[in-house]
Design a protein around this motif. Structure first.
Motif, PDB file in Angstrom:
ATOM      1  N   VAL A   1       4.300   2.440   6.388  1.00  0.00           N
ATOM      2  CA  VAL A   1       5.671   2.321   6.869  1.00  0.00           C
ATOM      3  C   VAL A   1       6.102   0.867   6.860  1.00  0.00           C
ATOM      4  O   VAL A   1       7.185   0.527   6.417  1.00  0.00           O
ATOM      5  CB  VAL A   1       5.801   2.902   8.292  1.00  0.00           C
ATOM      6  N   ARG A   2       5.234  -0.012   7.349  1.00  0.00           N
ATOM      7  CA  ARG A   2       5.530  -1.441   7.425  1.00  0.00           C
ATOM      8  C   ARG A   2       4.432  -2.174   6.661  1.00  0.00           C
ATOM      9  O   ARG A   2       3.823  -1.610   5.782  1.00  0.00           O
ATOM     10  CB  ARG A   2       5.568  -1.865   8.897  1.00  0.00           C
ATOM     11  N   SER A   3       4.174  -3.399   7.023  1.00  0.00           N
ATOM     12  CA  SER A   3       3.079  -4.112   6.384  1.00  0.00           C
ATOM     13  C   SER A   3       1.754  -3.501   6.843  1.00  0.00           C
ATOM     14  O   SER A   3       1.692  -2.806   7.854  1.00  0.00           O
ATOM     15  CB  SER A   3       3.122  -5.594   6.759  1.00  0.00           C
ATOM     16  N   ARG A   4       0.701  -3.768   6.095  1.00  0.00           N
ATOM     17  CA  ARG A   4      -0.609  -3.206   6.418  1.00  0.00           C
ATOM     18  C   ARG A   4      -1.041  -3.600   7.829  1.00  0.00           C
ATOM     19  O   ARG A   4      -1.495  -2.773   8.611  1.00  0.00           O
ATOM     20  CB  ARG A   4      -1.650  -3.676   5.386  1.00  0.00           C
ATOM     21  N   PHE A   5      -0.897  -4.863   8.172  1.00  0.00           N
ATOM     22  CA  PHE A   5      -1.311  -5.352   9.491  1.00  0.00           C
ATOM     23  C   PHE A   5      -0.534  -4.650  10.606  1.00  0.00           C
ATOM     24  O   PHE A   5      -1.105  -4.183  11.585  1.00  0.00           O
ATOM     25  CB  PHE A   5      -1.119  -6.873   9.571  1.00  0.00           C
ATOM     26  N   THR A   6       0.782  -4.577  10.458  1.00  0.00           N
ATOM     27  CA  THR A   6       1.613  -3.959  11.491  1.00  0.00           C
ATOM     28  C   THR A   6       1.285  -2.482  11.650  1.00  0.00           C
ATOM     29  O   THR A   6       1.204  -1.979  12.774  1.00  0.00           O
ATOM     30  CB  THR A   6       3.103  -4.137  11.154  1.00  0.00           C
TER      31      THR A   6
ATOM     32  N   GLY B   1       0.810  -1.211   0.000  1.00  0.00           N
ATOM     33  CA  GLY B   1       0.000   0.000   0.000  1.00  0.00           C
ATOM     34  C   GLY B   1       0.839   1.254   0.000  1.00  0.00           C
ATOM     35  O   GLY B   1       0.327   2.340   0.212  1.00  0.00           O
ATOM     36  N   GLY B   2       2.138   1.129  -0.246  1.00  0.00           N
ATOM     37  CA  GLY B   2       3.030   2.275  -0.182  1.00  0.00           C
ATOM     38  C   GLY B   2       3.110   3.079  -1.456  1.00  0.00           C
ATOM     39  O   GLY B   2       3.948   3.951  -1.576  1.00  0.00           O
ATOM     40  N   GLY B   3       2.246   2.797  -2.429  1.00  0.00           N
ATOM     41  CA  GLY B   3       2.241   3.572  -3.663  1.00  0.00           C
ATOM     42  C   GLY B   3       1.601   4.922  -3.462  1.00  0.00           C
ATOM     43  O   GLY B   3       1.162   5.288  -2.379  1.00  0.00           O
ATOM     44  N   ARG B   4       1.521   5.674  -4.534  1.00  0.00           N
ATOM     45  CA  ARG B   4       0.921   7.001  -4.460  1.00  0.00           C
ATOM     46  C   ARG B   4      -0.577   6.894  -4.208  1.00  0.00           C
ATOM     47  O   ARG B   4      -1.244   6.016  -4.724  1.00  0.00           O
ATOM     48  CB  ARG B   4       1.161   7.740  -5.762  1.00  0.00           C
ATOM     49  N   ALA B   5      -1.095   7.847  -3.433  1.00  0.00           N
ATOM     50  CA  ALA B   5      -2.522   7.867  -3.148  1.00  0.00           C
ATOM     51  C   ALA B   5      -3.288   8.645  -4.199  1.00  0.00           C
ATOM     52  O   ALA B   5      -4.500   8.739  -4.150  1.00  0.00           O
ATOM     53  CB  ALA B   5      -2.775   8.476  -1.772  1.00  0.00           C
TER      54      ALA B   5
END
Length: 182
Positions: free
Chosen positions: A138-143, A68-72
């Motif tokens: 920053v990290r995985s979605r869950f974290t 999910g770290g792509g552009r919004a």
């Protein structure tokens, strides 16, 4: 100097240096010069005379972005529009800090702290719902969801319980506090 080849340290077979970076004494310009040990024999930095040379470091290319770290927003949008989830969270937290810092009304510290906690809870909700949140990932979605949610929830809970005249009373927590203080 290596035995059998006078005048050429680190080159025991007497062959000419094949690397253009080699100097006349057999030392490399990159720092792979032969070192002379206590007994006078030449030992290269690789551990043996005339051993293999070290390769230069390479750039890491396999680091993956957080899920999910792509552009919004699309890439042609201006930078603030691409990072609106992060700016929303930072704006709410900044508003909370402004309320706490200016102290414009009674209980402003409580309202400001609740806004800061709510900002983290909004970040957790956006991380859960939106497919791409930009730099909020920053990290995985869950974290990220767990971290933002727990921290935001604790800040809101503490803001509701702060003295004097708490808005929320949890008796067993008060008992634990009295046992530890007295």
């Amino acid at each position: 100097m290596t035995s059998g080849t006078p005048g050429t340290p680190g080159n025991p077979d007497g062959a000419a240096a094949s690397d253009p970076a080699e100097t006349a004494g057999g030392a490399s310009a990159a720092g792979a010069a032969a070192a002379v040990s206590a007994n006078g024999s030449a030992v290269s930095s690789a551990g043996s005379a005339g051993g293999p040379r070290r390769r230069p470091p390479t750039v890491t290319t396999g680091t993956a972005r957080p899920e999910g770290g792509g552009r919004a927003a699309p890439g042609d949008a201006p930078a603030p529009a691409r990072q609106w989830p992060l700016l929303t969270v930072l704006g709410l937290a900044g508003l909370g800090l402004l309320v706490v810092g200016t102290d414009p009304f009674p209980q402003a510290f409580r309202i400001g702290a609740i806004l800061i906690g709510a900002a983290l809870l909004v970040g957790a909700a956006m991380r859960r719902v939106l497919p791409s949140v930009g730099m909020l990932a920053v990290r995985s979605r869950f974290t990220d969801m767990i971290t933002y949610g727990v921290m935001g929830g604790l800040i809101v809970l503490l803001a509701l319980m702060v003295q004097p005249r708490p808005w929320l009373r949890i008796p067993f927590l008060e008992d634990i506090l009295h046992l530890t203080v007295t």
